[in-house]
Design an enzyme around this catalytic site. Sequence first.
Site, PDB file in Angstrom:
ATOM      1  N   ILE A  16      25.901  48.849 -29.930  1.00 42.13           N
ATOM      2  CA  ILE A  16      26.666  49.924 -29.296  1.00 42.13           C
ATOM      3  C   ILE A  16      28.107  49.891 -29.783  1.00 42.13           C
ATOM      4  O   ILE A  16      28.712  48.826 -29.914  1.00 42.13           O
ATOM      5  CB  ILE A  16      26.607  49.806 -27.759  1.00 42.13           C
ATOM      6  CG1 ILE A  16      25.169  50.055 -27.293  1.00 42.13           C
ATOM      7  CG2 ILE A  16      27.557  50.789 -27.088  1.00 42.13           C
ATOM      8  CD1 ILE A  16      24.945  49.822 -25.824  1.00 42.13           C
ATOM      9  N   SER A  43      30.323  40.554 -26.644  1.00 46.52           N
ATOM     10  CA  SER A  43      29.479  41.669 -27.075  1.00 46.52           C
ATOM     11  C   SER A  43      30.261  42.817 -27.700  1.00 46.52           C
ATOM     12  O   SER A  43      29.673  43.750 -28.208  1.00 46.52           O
ATOM     13  CB  SER A  43      28.665  42.165 -25.880  1.00 46.52           C
ATOM     14  OG  SER A  43      29.469  42.235 -24.740  1.00 46.52           O
ATOM     15  N   CYS A 100       5.702  53.097 -41.651  1.00 43.69           N
ATOM     16  CA  CYS A 100       6.204  53.294 -40.290  1.00 43.69           C
ATOM     17  C   CYS A 100       7.669  53.729 -40.317  1.00 43.69           C
ATOM     18  O   CYS A 100       8.082  54.603 -39.575  1.00 43.69           O
ATOM     19  CB  CYS A 100       6.075  52.008 -39.479  1.00 43.69           C
ATOM     20  SG  CYS A 100       4.410  51.356 -39.378  1.00 43.69           S
ATOM     21  N   HIS A 103      31.404  50.685 -28.519  1.00 42.96           N
ATOM     22  CA  HIS A 103      31.941  50.872 -27.172  1.00 42.96           C
ATOM     23  C   HIS A 103      33.243  51.659 -27.180  1.00 42.96           C
ATOM     24  O   HIS A 103      33.972  51.661 -28.160  1.00 42.96           O
ATOM     25  CB  HIS A 103      32.239  49.501 -26.531  1.00 42.96           C
ATOM     26  CG  HIS A 103      31.021  48.656 -26.324  1.00 42.96           C
ATOM     27  ND1 HIS A 103      30.158  48.853 -25.284  1.00 42.96           N
ATOM     28  CD2 HIS A 103      30.531  47.607 -27.019  1.00 42.96           C
ATOM     29  CE1 HIS A 103      29.190  47.960 -25.347  1.00 42.96           C
ATOM     30  NE2 HIS A 103      29.393  47.188 -26.393  1.00 42.96           N
ATOM     31  N   ARG A 156      25.421  35.359 -27.352  1.00 41.23           N
ATOM     32  CA  ARG A 156      26.807  35.824 -27.326  1.00 41.23           C
ATOM     33  C   ARG A 156      27.720  34.621 -27.155  1.00 41.23           C
ATOM     34  O   ARG A 156      27.401  33.690 -26.409  1.00 41.23           O
ATOM     35  CB  ARG A 156      26.997  36.793 -26.163  1.00 41.23           C
ATOM     36  CG  ARG A 156      26.381  38.157 -26.411  1.00 41.23           C
ATOM     37  CD  ARG A 156      26.079  38.889 -25.112  1.00 41.23           C
ATOM     38  NE  ARG A 156      24.759  38.535 -24.597  1.00 41.23           N
ATOM     39  CZ  ARG A 156      24.260  38.972 -23.459  1.00 41.23           C
ATOM     40  NH1 ARG A 156      24.957  39.761 -22.683  1.00 41.23           N
ATOM     41  NH2 ARG A 156      23.056  38.609 -23.062  1.00 41.23           N
ATOM     42  N   ILE A 202      34.588  36.035 -29.048  1.00 40.47           N
ATOM     43  CA  ILE A 202      34.254  37.434 -29.314  1.00 40.47           C
ATOM     44  C   ILE A 202      32.836  37.657 -28.807  1.00 40.47           C
ATOM     45  O   ILE A 202      31.867  37.241 -29.424  1.00 40.47           O
ATOM     46  CB  ILE A 202      34.333  37.750 -30.825  1.00 40.47           C
ATOM     47  CG1 ILE A 202      35.626  37.213 -31.429  1.00 40.47           C
ATOM     48  CG2 ILE A 202      34.180  39.242 -31.059  1.00 40.47           C
ATOM     49  CD1 ILE A 202      36.889  37.848 -30.931  1.00 40.47           C
TER      50      ILE A 202
END
Lengths: 409, 473
Positions: B60, B349, B414, B62, B323, B347
């Site tokens: 993600i 996520s 796939c 952020h 993490r 550091i």
Amino acid sequence: MTRRVDVLVVGAGPAGLVAAARLAAAGARVEVLEREQRAGGVPRHCAHRGFGGPPHALTGPAHARRLTEAAVGAGAEVRTGVTALDWTGPLALATVGPRGAETLAARAVVLATGARERPRAARLVPGTRPDGVYTTGELQQAVHLYGQRIGTRAVVVGAEAVSHAAADTVRAAGAEVVALVTDLPRAPAPAARTLQARLRHRTPVLTGTSVTELLGRGLLSGVRVRHRDGRTATLPCDTVVFTGDFVPDHELARHGALSLDPGTRGPAVDGALRTSRPGVFAAGSVLHAAESAATAGREGAHAARAVRDWLAEGGTGRAHWPTGVPLLASPPLLRIAPNRVTPSDRLPYVLRTAIPLSRPSLYVTQDGRPLHRQRLPLATAVPHRPLTLTPRWTHRVDPAGGPVHVALA
Amino acid sequence: MTVTASGPLPAEPYDVVIVGAGVVGCAIARRLAHHPALRVALAESRDDVGQGTSKANTAILHTGFDAVPGSLESRLVREGARQLAAYADESGIPVERVGALLVAWDEEQLAALPRLAEKAGRNAYHDTRLIGPADLYAREPHLGPGALGALHVPGESIVCPWTTTLAYATQAVRAGVDLHLNTPVEHAGHHDGVHRLTTPRGPLYARRLVNAAGLHADRLDRSLGLDDFTVAPRRGQLVVHDKFARALVRHILLPVPTARGKGVLVAPTVYGNVLLGPTAEDLDDKDATESTAAGLRALRAQGRRILPALLDEEVTAVYAGLRAATEHDDYRIRAHPAQGCVTVGGIRSTGLTASLAIAEHVTGLLTRTGLDPGAEHPPEPVRMPNLGEAFPRPHQQPERVAADPEYGVLVCHCERVSRGEIRDALAGTVPPRSLEGLRRRTRARSGRCGGFHCGAAVRALFEEARGREEARR
């Protein structure tokens, strides 16, 4: 730009090749799309014998070659390295291959996209993510098609026919089979096969045992197993093969929004192998992941007849496309294919059971009305092996009635 | 261009050695490559870049809306997000700005939403909006029953973490940074202004050291006599679902953090899959990246509540990442002028999002240790192969297939990876040294069949290229 043919067959395995050969022999313009570099489907990498008509003496690759030659010889165009990406119309497909993108439209489409084994991730087997983790399909290709090295000690997960084929491939690669492991209480393969593994190869077949964890960083170092009585053990190995647990390669069917059967997860078809969309047929293991190449071939031939009838009727949206009524297998039966039924259906049904059944009888009813009762010619029916139900009762089906149920008598 | 994976290391001291080629270490290497006068090396213990936390996260990008206001993390995430969005655009890294919904499932969570919106404001993020259940279910029709409302954070995005790390590394190596793989730094000693780093490949010398060793940053610090923090690995197990699941969810569905824990998220990926996870397990073992039956069971139970139909789709991967949490609430990025060293610790996520801003910040700190970086000259831009579904893949571009038919030959069905893409990855500036490395560069073998159809064929291409490489040497 759209190119037109009479029939598009997706998948050059046994079902697709047999359908293509029959249709081409009958004069139709047939094109087979095969995404792999060679035609033949799964038999391409099954080195063992047991394929072809009686006495079933062909190896898989020999069978694959024969089917391909028959289709090509009959005039079908078999195009390898070409992928059917998605539908662009009810009977049109977008494709890509080394010659570029092309849209193909047809008067009939036969989906013969086959099946695959579920890999480790789909089975949610916990543990590390080391190298040395295979399915039978990958293992057979690695060993028989590419001559790649595998490890030296392999655990085979499963104990059905395909699991023994995987064990044979492990041995052919010069490696040792540590054990076959199945969570079923009894070994599901034919007794002779299990006995042969135990006595001739001295391979333990561990029943009632599940794989609970993969161990090792970088390379697999072992698998944790648990017996249903609670005992646990670690089997040291550098290779593990997940076998069986087939699922249909139904992606094209789903992209086309074809109705799926909840039991098989393949496209729902009637006895003429008609899917929910007029002009689209399906055959082979996409209907029932997975049955033998012989079953797939039989369905390919059957689909070819149905496609011919459809083309003879004009092959358009105006032609008759019966939808039939649902055909449902009641637990402990797992699934049935075909899984819709019309009164004129003539294709035998293939079923599987979830649990062993002693002297099984099948009972077919519609809206409480008995249609058929059949004692199966088996002392015991076991999971992972097909049961066959005759279609000699379909004329009693009321096409306006409710679903037809197949249950244990 | 120098990438090594074996043999002795150069005897000349580098001006800067960065330890750890995760997304942060690679971003720092890329940033230092703006200064052609500097001799820079990136030392990585594994056989590829981005092999630790950087490969196994929630992918993600952020906004930083829920960071601790006023913290270094808050600032670097905010700046880094903007920089990475621009960099991704320039470099062909797939990003989709899908937005996030923090879904409240009970009154306590619902009551927390306005506080989160207010906190977002204090992090200079002002676009959040509270939405009621009707709006929520209109946006996410497949959401499980019982949701009471949500906070919409439109800026949250999804990104390809593998391409990001590889883009930084590629750009750095092309601009003259030496990348030494298979080079775990076992010990660091600092004498007469030069670091002597002990590795199994022999010593590596550096005038300045950047400790970006992630989970192992505390150990490296201690060998320099620094004791600033302790890394406590927090494991996150994640489950990836097949592409048919992508139609079930439009946003990143975030849990509302409460006193009773953080909960799990459901998020689309740029590859067209759907992630479920992560768990949050505090561990001692920095290698414990295995998944567990209990973890997977818990995730499936939560997934069933959030997006019931998700559970019917095939699982294509299960993985776990660690993490690098510490006892501190914020990043621990410190210059240690006496030791000629900058430590980039804690550091967690948000490292992917903040990576470019962290790199900028660390470069500033390095000058405070007395480093003169010399003139600045931006490195050549890179253009990475697209792994994202929202942008055209090579087989979807007729002109590319016409020019090079290898892009029309799909090997991995796939994921629809062509032989041309695999060939390109194998010939890349930072080529893969394992099938896993090839997978992260192309997606080959990461689909629903797990290699049933393509595994052996992909391996054959990989081994053929490796064979050619060895024959050349």
